[in-house]
Enzyme design. Structure first.
Site, PDB file in Angstrom:
ATOM      1  N   GLY A  21       2.255   2.185  10.673  1.00 30.43           N
ATOM      2  CA  GLY A  21       3.148   3.320  10.480  1.00 30.43           C
ATOM      3  C   GLY A  21       3.843   3.776  11.751  1.00 30.43           C
ATOM      4  N   GLU A  54      -6.745   4.388   7.760  1.00 30.43           N
ATOM      5  CA  GLU A  54      -6.637   5.834   7.500  1.00 30.43           C
ATOM      6  C   GLU A  54      -7.935   6.371   6.901  1.00 30.43           C
ATOM      7  OE1 GLU A  54      -2.942   5.357   5.427  1.00 30.43           O
ATOM      8  OE2 GLU A  54      -2.090   4.738   7.339  1.00 30.43           O
ATOM      9  N   GLY A  69       2.836  -1.129   4.364  1.00 30.93           N
ATOM     10  CA  GLY A  69       2.852   0.292   4.026  1.00 30.93           C
ATOM     11  C   GLY A  69       4.271   0.767   3.796  1.00 30.93           C
ATOM     12  N   GLY A  70       4.907   1.264   4.871  1.00 25.83           N
ATOM     13  CA  GLY A  70       6.233   1.872   4.751  1.00 25.83           C
ATOM     14  C   GLY A  70       7.246   1.005   4.012  1.00 25.83           C
ATOM     15  N   HIS A 118      -9.514   0.699   5.035  1.00 26.95           N
ATOM     16  CA  HIS A 118      -8.185   0.953   5.600  1.00 26.95           C
ATOM     17  C   HIS A 118      -8.324   1.911   6.786  1.00 26.95           C
ATOM     18  CE1 HIS A 118      -4.094   2.325   6.145  1.00 26.95           C
ATOM     19  NE2 HIS A 118      -3.733   1.199   5.580  1.00 26.95           N
ATOM     20  N   GLU A 168      -5.355  -5.283  10.699  1.00 23.33           N
ATOM     21  CA  GLU A 168      -4.345  -4.242  10.867  1.00 23.33           C
ATOM     22  C   GLU A 168      -4.634  -3.461  12.150  1.00 23.33           C
ATOM     23  OE1 GLU A 168      -2.447  -3.028   6.960  1.00 23.33           O
ATOM     24  OE2 GLU A 168      -4.346  -1.976   7.017  1.00 23.33           O
ATOM     25  N   ASN A 211       0.863  -1.188   0.000  1.00 23.65           N
ATOM     26  CA  ASN A 211       0.000   0.000   0.000  1.00 23.65           C
ATOM     27  C   ASN A 211       0.894   1.230   0.000  1.00 23.65           C
ATOM     28  OD1 ASN A 211      -1.844   2.021   0.449  1.00 23.65           O
ATOM     29  ND2 ASN A 211      -2.268   1.427   2.582  1.00 23.65           N
ATOM     30  N   TRP A 212       0.966   1.886  -1.134  1.00 27.83           N
ATOM     31  CA  TRP A 212       1.888   3.021  -1.269  1.00 27.83           C
ATOM     32  C   TRP A 212       1.313   4.308  -0.662  1.00 27.83           C
ATOM     33  CZ3 TRP A 212       3.778   2.403  -7.080  1.00 27.83           C
ATOM     34  CH2 TRP A 212       4.408   1.152  -7.202  1.00 27.83           C
ATOM     35  N   LYS A 213       0.054   4.256  -0.262  1.00 30.03           N
ATOM     36  CA  LYS A 213      -0.620   5.436   0.329  1.00 30.03           C
ATOM     37  C   LYS A 213      -0.416   6.652  -0.569  1.00 30.03           C
ATOM     38  CE  LYS A 213       0.289   3.373   4.799  1.00 30.03           C
ATOM     39  NZ  LYS A 213       0.049   3.449   6.213  1.00 30.03           N
TER      40      LYS A 213
END
Ligand code: PEP
Length: 256
Positions: free
Chosen positions: A177, A101, A238-239, A99, A171, A11-13
């Site tokens: 993150g 976020e 993610g990161g 997600h 998650e 997930n590159w956000k």
């Protein structure tokens, strides 16, 4: 018991730029080729979907192209939103819903997540439904209750046949993150309970077939132990997905 093919998603956000996304997709496509037993997906930002898909095609890659979000209506006056047909036009086959976020920064509620999940599945997409508790909820011993509530609402109205295209990502919000990760035992416990819920909602076959992947600061250093748990079928990253080398190391761990 069916063999579940592990899924690792990146997930590159809201990261990368056009050149960077194209290059990262190419590197992931090339790197994933050595790990045929793992299904790999990338979730670039909307504007870079087509370019990322072109990079994957140039690398002759079987990495799946995914989107980070969708809107439920097919078209109309929804400024800023993107329909499932648009995603498919751009080459996306898989999409995230729920997600953390989107839930906790943008404010999507359980009903919205359920509607998006149904829309994704009705459009023929694979859907990665994300669930997980906040730190406050964890401290209040609400982890299981939150997972049950979010999974029930997210899967409301989803048929047994559609469940073949559902992946659940557990998650814990406090781990996303932050560099903090659930212990393998805690993650396994949550995953096993989510699988038991799927058996209640459908049946044992659906529960054994569904992939439940973990997300929350997964990186090469902790992936092996997390992915060794019997009910952890991959990762949503993610990161560490922003560096092809790290992401592919996690893919390798999933295939080991
Ligand atoms: C995510 O965005 O789904 C995620 C798990 O992020 P990170 O790996 O950075 O915690």
């Amino acid at each position: 018991m069916p063999e579940r093919t592990p899924l690792v998603g990146g997930n590159w956000k809201m990261n990368t730029n056009l050149a960077g996304a194209s290059e990262l997709a190419r590197q992931v496509g090339e790197g994933a080729a050595a790990h045929e037993g793992v299904e790999v997906a990338i979730f670039p930002p909307f504007p870079y979907l087509i370019a990322s898909g072109e990079s994957l095609a140039e690398a002759r890659s079987r990495v799946r192209l995914g989107a980070q979000d969708l809107w439920t209506e097919p078209d109309g006056a929804f400024t800023g939103e993107v329909s499932t047909a648009m995603l498919r036009d751009c080459g996306a086959e898989i999409v995230l819903t729920g997600h953390s976020e989107r839930r906790h920064v943008i404010g999507e509620d359980d009903d919205r997540v359920g509607a998006k999940t149904r829309a994704a599945l009705e459009a023929g997409l694979t859907c990665v439904l994300c669930i997980g508790e906040t730190l406050e909820e964890r401290d209040a011993a609400q982890t299981d209750a939150v997972n049950v509530r979010q999974a029930r609402a997210g899967l409301d109205g989803v048929s047994k046949a559609q469940m073949e295209r559902v992946v659940i990502a557990y998650e814990p919000v406090w781990a996303i993150g932050t560099g903090k990760t659930a212990t393998p035992d805690d993650a396994q416990d949550a995953h096993a309970k989510i699988r038991a819920l799927i058996e209640d909602l459908h049946d044992a076959d659906v529960a054994q077939a569904i992939r439940i992947i973990y997300g929350g600061s997964m990186k090469p250093a902790n992936a092996v132990e997390l992915l060794a748990q019997p009910d952890i079928d991959g990762g949503l990253i993610g990161g560490a997905a922003l560096k092809a080398e790290d992401f592919i190391a996690i893919v390798a761990a999933a295939g080991a």
